[in-house]
Design a protein around this motif. Structure first.
Motif, short mmCIF file in Angstrom:
data_model
loop_
_atom_site.label_atom_id
_atom_site.label_comp_id
_atom_site.label_asym_id
_atom_site.label_seq_id
_atom_site.Cartn_x
_atom_site.Cartn_y
_atom_site.Cartn_z
N ILE A 2 0.91 -1.12 0.00
CA ILE A 2 -0.06 0.22 -0.09
C ILE A 2 0.97 1.29 -0.02
O ILE A 2 0.66 2.25 -0.71
N GLN A 11 0.79 3.80 -3.15
CA GLN A 11 0.60 5.59 -2.95
C GLN A 11 1.23 6.33 -3.48
O GLN A 11 0.96 7.55 -3.99
N PHE A 69 -15.73 4.65 -10.01
CA PHE A 69 -16.59 4.05 -9.09
C PHE A 69 -17.81 4.34 -9.37
O PHE A 69 -18.37 5.60 -9.29
N HIS A 89 -20.68 4.27 -8.17
CA HIS A 89 -21.84 4.81 -7.35
C HIS A 89 -21.31 6.11 -6.93
O HIS A 89 -22.13 6.67 -5.69
N ARG A 90 -20.53 6.44 -7.33
CA ARG A 90 -20.02 7.92 -6.93
C ARG A 90 -19.89 8.91 -7.80
O ARG A 90 -19.69 8.63 -9.02
N GLU A 129 -12.07 10.49 -3.44
CA GLU A 129 -12.07 9.05 -2.62
C GLU A 129 -10.71 8.79 -1.81
O GLU A 129 -10.76 8.53 -0.85
N GLY A 130 -9.65 9.05 -2.55
CA GLY A 130 -8.30 8.53 -2.23
C GLY A 130 -7.95 9.45 -1.17
O GLY A 130 -7.53 9.14 -0.10
N ILE A 165 -9.68 11.22 0.89
CA ILE A 165 -10.50 11.11 2.04
C ILE A 165 -10.26 9.77 2.76
O ILE A 165 -9.99 9.78 4.08
N VAL A 166 -10.22 8.68 2.11
CA VAL A 166 -10.15 7.25 2.43
C VAL A 166 -8.64 6.95 3.21
O VAL A 166 -8.36 6.46 4.18
N VAL A 167 -7.72 7.49 2.18
CA VAL A 167 -6.31 6.77 2.10
C VAL A 167 -5.73 7.89 2.95
O VAL A 167 -4.92 7.86 3.79
N ARG A 213 -6.89 10.59 4.55
CA ARG A 213 -7.52 11.25 5.76
C ARG A 213 -7.68 12.54 5.85
O ARG A 213 -7.78 13.39 6.72
N ARG A 251 -8.40 11.68 -10.98
CA ARG A 251 -8.53 10.78 -9.60
C ARG A 251 -6.97 10.01 -9.35
O ARG A 251 -6.79 10.18 -8.19
N ALA A 252 -6.53 9.87 -10.23
CA ALA A 252 -5.15 9.43 -10.15
C ALA A 252 -4.20 10.49 -9.88
O ALA A 252 -3.27 10.20 -8.72
N MET A 270 -3.82 11.81 -5.66
CA MET A 270 -2.98 11.40 -4.74
C MET A 270 -1.57 11.75 -4.73
O MET A 270 -0.86 11.41 -4.08
#
Lengths: 225, 264
Positions: B79, B83, B95, B97-98, B106-107, B109-111, B113, B155-156, B159
């Motif tokens: 992981i 990153q 995704f 559903h988003r 998404e990354g 927030i989730v990865v 933080r 999205r890529a 990060m």
């Protein structure tokens, strides 16, 4: 039909509406809800274990599904209620039915979940991983939300099935909707009347469940236009 | 900045990568070409560890990983490495559903933080960068293929990766949508982002490549500047491959000619 008999039937019908409703509210509905809620939790764990590459997780999961799907739920229920006392385990009727329904339903629901998770493109996992997510994060944020939506129709079907299957409770002495109907039918000698009233109650609730299922589908379906 | 040493990967008995050596400097654009089945996709997947190499070594931005020494890689280590890389897929893999914005953040927030409002601001910046500011609240299914792919790029980028990998980003697109995606990629190359791109877009390769790598049968058969590969490669296979491309590019005119003759 004589006037006298018609009046008698009418009288029995009126007097059994409330006891049957009570049986439904006190037993049929709680049994179904509790069993289904528990079943969903176990089903998810069984499904995830069944998808695992690790044989010590996958094989027990497959074994469980094989046993439970391969035997009738009525037989499972009787094994727990009438069989277990032979080895010194005596369970009251209500928990017995909850256990039997949960065990069976968990197996069927886990198969639904396993297949929906499997049906999602492998690329969705890769996309999550490529952002640096952990396997658990991908599961929770990417896979399960999508799988949940796909599995709502089949899981809805399962719940409707479970609601009806709960009538087996009557066979282990519980006065659920069907159990009460059985009792009154036996004491009045009017089985036709009582079982039709019972059927009406089941139909009523199942119709409401079907409507609820469609609403849920709509709510979760809003992103795929 | 990225050093690849003797990277090998097999699927079952098929050796897909047979010892890849590669050095990529910061800010460079590396284009990977070659026939399908030559290992381009697998190489990219190994570079961000979506596939775990069987042996060899990767070093990215000081983070070194050695493979094939027996020990299984810990998820945490994978992981950490992933990153530092960003990946744009052939079939976008947004995704569904988003929304576009939610996909981009998404990354974060989730990865990473990040808190939601910072992430939103950054996500909007990135969407603006790929020309999709007004599409933030659309779901992927409501976007065209080219727009989806640009969201994938944003999205890529979110990060903040050391290197951005593209796996045939335009191969699944309608021809008229290819340009908008390539434009974004050119812009990134100009800004000094480090890119590694597997593609069949030879004109794009000529234009942006600092280096072109020709892969065949799991090996790097030839490499050099665009001028070298497209103009002066002594490798027979490279010339064959490229000439087939030129032939393919002319294909559409053929049926027309036949038709004309038939009417005469």
């Amino acid at each position: 039909m004589s006037q006298e008999r018609a009046e008698r039937l009418w009288d029995i019908a009126l007097h059994s509406l409330w006891p049957l409703l009570q049986g439904m509210l006190k037993y049929t509905i709680p049994l179904s809800l509790v069993s289904f809620a528990l079943a969903l939790i176990f089903a998810l764990l069984i499904a995830l274990a069944g998808l695992s590459p690790r044989p010590y997780l996958r094989l027990p999961s497959r074994f469980y599904v094989w046993i439970v799907r391969g035997t009738p739920i009525l037989v499972q229920l009787f094994i727990i209620f009438y069989g277990l006392p032979n080895v010194g385990i005596v369970l009251p009727a209500f928990p017995t039915v909850v256990i039997a329904l949960t065990v069976a339903e968990a197996a069927y629901c886990s198969e639904i979940m396993r297949s929906t998770i499997k049906s999602l493109p492998q690329g969705q996992w890769k996309a999550g991983y490529s952002l640096g997510m952990s396997p658990f994060q991908v599961l929770r944020r990417v896979i399960l939300p999508q799988a949940a939506r796909i599995s709502i129709p089949p899981l809805g079907n399962q719940f409707i099935g479970l609601f009806k299957t709960s009538s087996l409770a009557a066979l282990v002495t519980l006065p659920d909707l069907f159990g009460v109907a059985k009792q009154i039918a036996a004491s009045t000698f009017e089985p036709m009347l009582l079982y039709i009233i019972a059927a009406g109650y089941y139909l009523l609730i199942c119709s409401a469940l079907t409507v609820g299922q469609h609403r849920l589908e709509k709510k979760f379906g809003n992103y795929s236009l | 900045m990225l050093n690849v040493t003797q990277l090998r990967k097999s699927f079952g008995r098929t050796e897909v990568l047979r010892g890849i050596d590669l050095r990529v400097a910061k800010g460079e654009t590396t284009i990977v070409i070659g026939p399908s089945g030559s290992g381009k996709s697998t190489l990219l997947s190994c570079l961000n560890l979506l596939e775990i190499p069987d042996s060899g070594e990767l070093e990215l931005d000081g983070h070194r990983m050695k493979f094939g020494d027996g020990g299984k890689k810990r998820t945490r280590e994978l992981i950490g490495y992933r990153q530092k890389t960003g990946m744009v897929f052939q079939s976008h893999q947004l995704f569904p559903h988003r929304t576009a914005l939610e996909n981009v953040i998404e990354g974060l927030i989730v990865v990473k933080r990040w808190n939601r409002s910072d992430a939103r601001r950054r996500g909007e910046e990135l969407l603006a960068k790929v020309g999709l500011r007004e599409f933030a609240d659309r779901y992927p299914a409501q976007l065209s293929g080219g727009q989806q792919q640009r969201v994938g790029i944003a999205r890529a980028l979110a990060m903040d990766p050391a290197v951005l990998l593209f796996d045939e980003p335009t191969s699944a697109l309608d021809p008229e949508l290819v340009g908008e995606v390539l434009r974004v990629m050119k812009e990134l190359a100009r800004e000094g982002m480090t890119l590694i791109v597997a593609t069949h877009e030879m004109n794009f390769a000529r234009e942006v490549a600092d280096r072109v790598i020709f892969m065949e049968k799991g090996l790097i058969a030839d490499e050099g500047t665009a001028a070298h590969i497209f103009g002066a490669s002594r490798n027979e296979r490279v010339r064959q491959f490229l000439s087939r491309f030129d032939a393919a590019a002319e294909l559409p005119s053929v049926p027309v000619r036949v038709q004309v003759q038939a009417t005469l």
